[in-house]
Structure formats: C-alpha cells, structure tokens
Design an enzyme around this catalytic site. Structure first.
Site, PDB file in Angstrom:
ATOM      1  N   ALA A  65     -15.237  -1.360  -2.195  1.00  0.00           N
ATOM      2  CA  ALA A  65     -15.450  -2.032  -1.053  1.00  0.00           C
ATOM      3  C   ALA A  65     -15.895  -1.068  -0.022  1.00  0.00           C
ATOM      4  O   ALA A  65     -15.300  -0.045   0.037  1.00  0.00           O
ATOM      5  CB  ALA A  65     -14.419  -2.985  -0.505  1.00  0.00           C
ATOM      6  N   GLY A 108     -12.804  -1.883  -5.423  1.00  0.00           N
ATOM      7  CA  GLY A 108     -13.807  -3.005  -5.704  1.00  0.00           C
ATOM      8  C   GLY A 108     -14.808  -2.766  -6.924  1.00  0.00           C
ATOM      9  O   GLY A 108     -14.901  -3.702  -7.477  1.00  0.00           O
ATOM     10  N   GLU A 111     -12.957  -3.076  -9.979  1.00  0.00           N
ATOM     11  CA  GLU A 111     -12.684  -4.525 -10.109  1.00  0.00           C
ATOM     12  C   GLU A 111     -13.882  -5.585 -10.598  1.00  0.00           C
ATOM     13  O   GLU A 111     -13.766  -6.265 -11.354  1.00  0.00           O
ATOM     14  CB  GLU A 111     -12.022  -5.128  -8.859  1.00  0.00           C
ATOM     15  CG  GLU A 111     -10.545  -4.743  -8.538  1.00  0.00           C
ATOM     16  CD  GLU A 111     -10.200  -4.771  -7.370  1.00  0.00           C
ATOM     17  OE1 GLU A 111     -10.991  -4.449  -6.096  1.00  0.00           O
ATOM     18  OE2 GLU A 111      -8.832  -5.421  -6.957  1.00  0.00           O
ATOM     19  N   GLU A 131      -6.909   2.168  -3.428  1.00  0.00           N
ATOM     20  CA  GLU A 131      -6.551   1.429  -2.286  1.00  0.00           C
ATOM     21  C   GLU A 131      -5.299   1.938  -1.731  1.00  0.00           C
ATOM     22  O   GLU A 131      -5.141   2.082  -0.643  1.00  0.00           O
ATOM     23  CB  GLU A 131      -6.498  -0.079  -2.497  1.00  0.00           C
ATOM     24  CG  GLU A 131      -7.828  -0.704  -3.020  1.00  0.00           C
ATOM     25  CD  GLU A 131      -8.219  -0.710  -4.416  1.00  0.00           C
ATOM     26  OE1 GLU A 131      -7.566  -0.036  -5.119  1.00  0.00           O
ATOM     27  OE2 GLU A 131      -9.126  -1.695  -4.598  1.00  0.00           O
TER      28      GLU A 131
END
Ligand code: DAK
Length: 257
Positions: A65, A108, A111, A131
C-alpha cells in the site's frame, strides 16, 4: 473508462491488467486499487473474456500500500476510506484471475497476489509482509490468506519478523503455481489463462467458486455445496456437449450455456 495508474490489454479471451505506477514501484493507492477493480469487473462482465491476468513490472508487482498516502491517516480514516471496499471487490470476481508476479510483492502487493486464484512467479519474485517494520500489521489478508497458503510457522516469521520468500521458496511452500525465467513470466501467465479461458465457462466459474469455498466452510457443508454445483452443471448445454464430444472423439465447442 480511461485509466491513469493501470494499463489494460486483451489477448484473445484473456484480459490483462498491468499495474502502472513505476516511480512508486506500483504502490497501491486508492486510485490504482479502484482502477484495477473496475478493469477486472469490466472483464468479468465481458462474455468475450474467459480469464484475467494481473501483472506489474519486472522490478515490482507491487511494493505494498502507498505508505505516503497512509502515513498521516487516522484510524477512523483508515476504517472509513474506500481502500478496504476496493480491496474486497476482487473477491467478487467470478472468472479466474492469475497474478503474474515479478520483483517485489510486498505488503498489500503480496496480499493482492494472494487474492488472485493462481500465481505465476518470475525467478526474481520476492514475497513479504513488511508491515511490522513500519509499526503495523497486514490489513488485507496477510495474516489469513498467507497463513492458509504457507502454514503457521512460516506465516508467523513473515508477519512478525519480515522474513521474505524467494520465488523458489514460495513454490516449495505451495504459495505459487510455477516459477519461470523473468523474460517469460507474463507469457506463461497469459498462456495458462488462455488455456483456462478456452474451457467450459460455467464449469470454470463453479470450479473456482467451489475451490474458494474450501476456505470458508467445514468439510460436510463444502461437500454438499460441491455436489449441488456438480449437479447444476447437468442443466447446461456444455455438459451435454462435453460428454458427447468425448464419446464422438472430437473437440467440444463450448457455448457457456
Ligand atoms: N509506498 C509508497 N512509495 C513507495 C513504496 C510504498 N509502499 N515502496 C516504494 N515506494 C517508492 C519509494 O518511496 C521511492 O520513491 P522516491 O523516494 O524515489 O520518490 C520509489 O518507490 C523507489 O523505491 P526505493 O528507492 O525504496 O527502491 P529500492 O529498490 O531501494 O527498494 C523496496 C525497494 C521495495 C525494498 C523499498 O521501496 C521498500 O521497502 N518499500 C516499502 C515496502 C513496504 O513496507 N511495503 C508495505 C507497505 S504497508 C489495508 C490493506 C492493506 C494495507 C493497508 C491497509 N486496509 C484494507 C485498510 C497494506 C499495507 C502495506 O502494504
């Protein structure tokens, strides 16, 4: 619709979406996620498309992200912004989606790859959930899908201690379908998608739904759902055609009916 952060292409019956924020290593901001999901949903509605591929660049599938977009967000903003709904939309896609991953697939990005139905990895692919290094934890399946994919021991190490996986390791742990030289990863993903796109569309749709169901329900319910889906296919022309073609020793002609 014109897109600014992705590129779309059609290869026969395969829809390809390339993430395209090269300067940010395809970091996922809201715009990119929305454009990606819009493009996938448009391909999903298109009768001429049978499967999709999502790829990035040779350097990065997606480096997570967009940290610059998230850095100053409040908890309420993170909860109520459109990032979560955008990410969730991929679960609604009915046709198979293959992630073609080269380079970084972090946070992300990892993911997103795990949200696809299969992963073709280039030899230089690197998967991780970093993260923890920026003071948070995965927020889009990194503790859930990743654990189901690679098991508890490795997922713990990846999520708690930023252990990254090479493509070969990801293959060994069953997280990816195949590992190919970086020059060929997109071509191989497109070939795999084309093979699936040439199969009976309604059977492919229910097959995807049922494999995903294995992660949602207990065995008895899953088996019952599978039996209903299997039986339902006997109401299709494609089942009659497929079995007749086998008996007549010819190739089937699928109608998606
Ligand atoms: N966000 C923003 N910019 C990024 C970025 C990222 N994740 N990753 C890289 N960039 C940018 C860099 O800032 C740099 O930009 P400039 O400084 O040139 O302007 C440019 O991309 C090139 O990056 P580097 O110079 O760092 O390139 P290197 O080859 O040296 O390093 C790297 C590559 C991938 C190892 C490194 O860039 C890196 O560590 N990037 C961050 C990886 C990371 O921590 N990813 C996890 C982010 S957290 C949610 C769901 C999911 C998430 C959040 C919420 N909800 C549903 C609510 C997910 C969270 C995450 O993914």
């Amino acid at each position: 619709m014109t897109y600014e952060t992705i590129l779309t292409e059609v290869h026969g019956r395969v829809g390809l979406v390339r993430l395209n924020r090269p300067k940010a290593l395809n970091a996922l901001n809201s715009q990119l996620l929305h454009e990606l999901m819009d493009a996938l949903e448009a391909f999903d509605r298109d009768q001429a498309i049978g499967a999709m591929v999502v790829s990035g660049s040779e350097k990065a599938f997606a480096a997570g992200a967009d940290i610059k977009q998230m850095a100053t967000a409040s908890a309420v903003e993170m909860l109520t912004n459109d990032f979560i709904p955008a990410f969730d939309r991929i679960r609604g896609i009915k046709k198979p989606v293959i992630a073609a991953v080269a380079g970084w697939a972090l946070g992300g990005g990892c993911e997103l790859a795990l949200s696809c139905d299969m992963i073709v990895a280039a030899e230089n692919a690197r998967f991780g959930q970093p993260e923890i290094t920026i003071g948070v934890i995965p927020g889009a399946g990194g503790t859930q899908r990743l654990t189901r994919a690679v098991g508890k021991a490795l997922a713990m190490e990846m999520v708690l201690n930023n252990r990254t996986l090479s493509a070969e390791e990801a293959l060994r742990y069953g997280m990816v379908n195949r590992v190919v030289p970086v020059e060929r990863y997109l071509e191989v993903a497109l070939e795999l998608a084309a093979e699936i796109a040439a199969r009976a569309p309604l059977a492919v749709r229910l097959a995807k739904e049922m494999v995903n169901q294995a992660f949602e329900t207990g065995l008895s319910d899953g088996l019952a759902d599978e039996r209903r889906a299997f039986t339902l296919l006997f109401a299709t022309q494609d089942q009659k055609e497929g079995m007749a073609a086998f008996i007549e020793k010819r190739e089937p002609r699928w109608e998606g009916k």
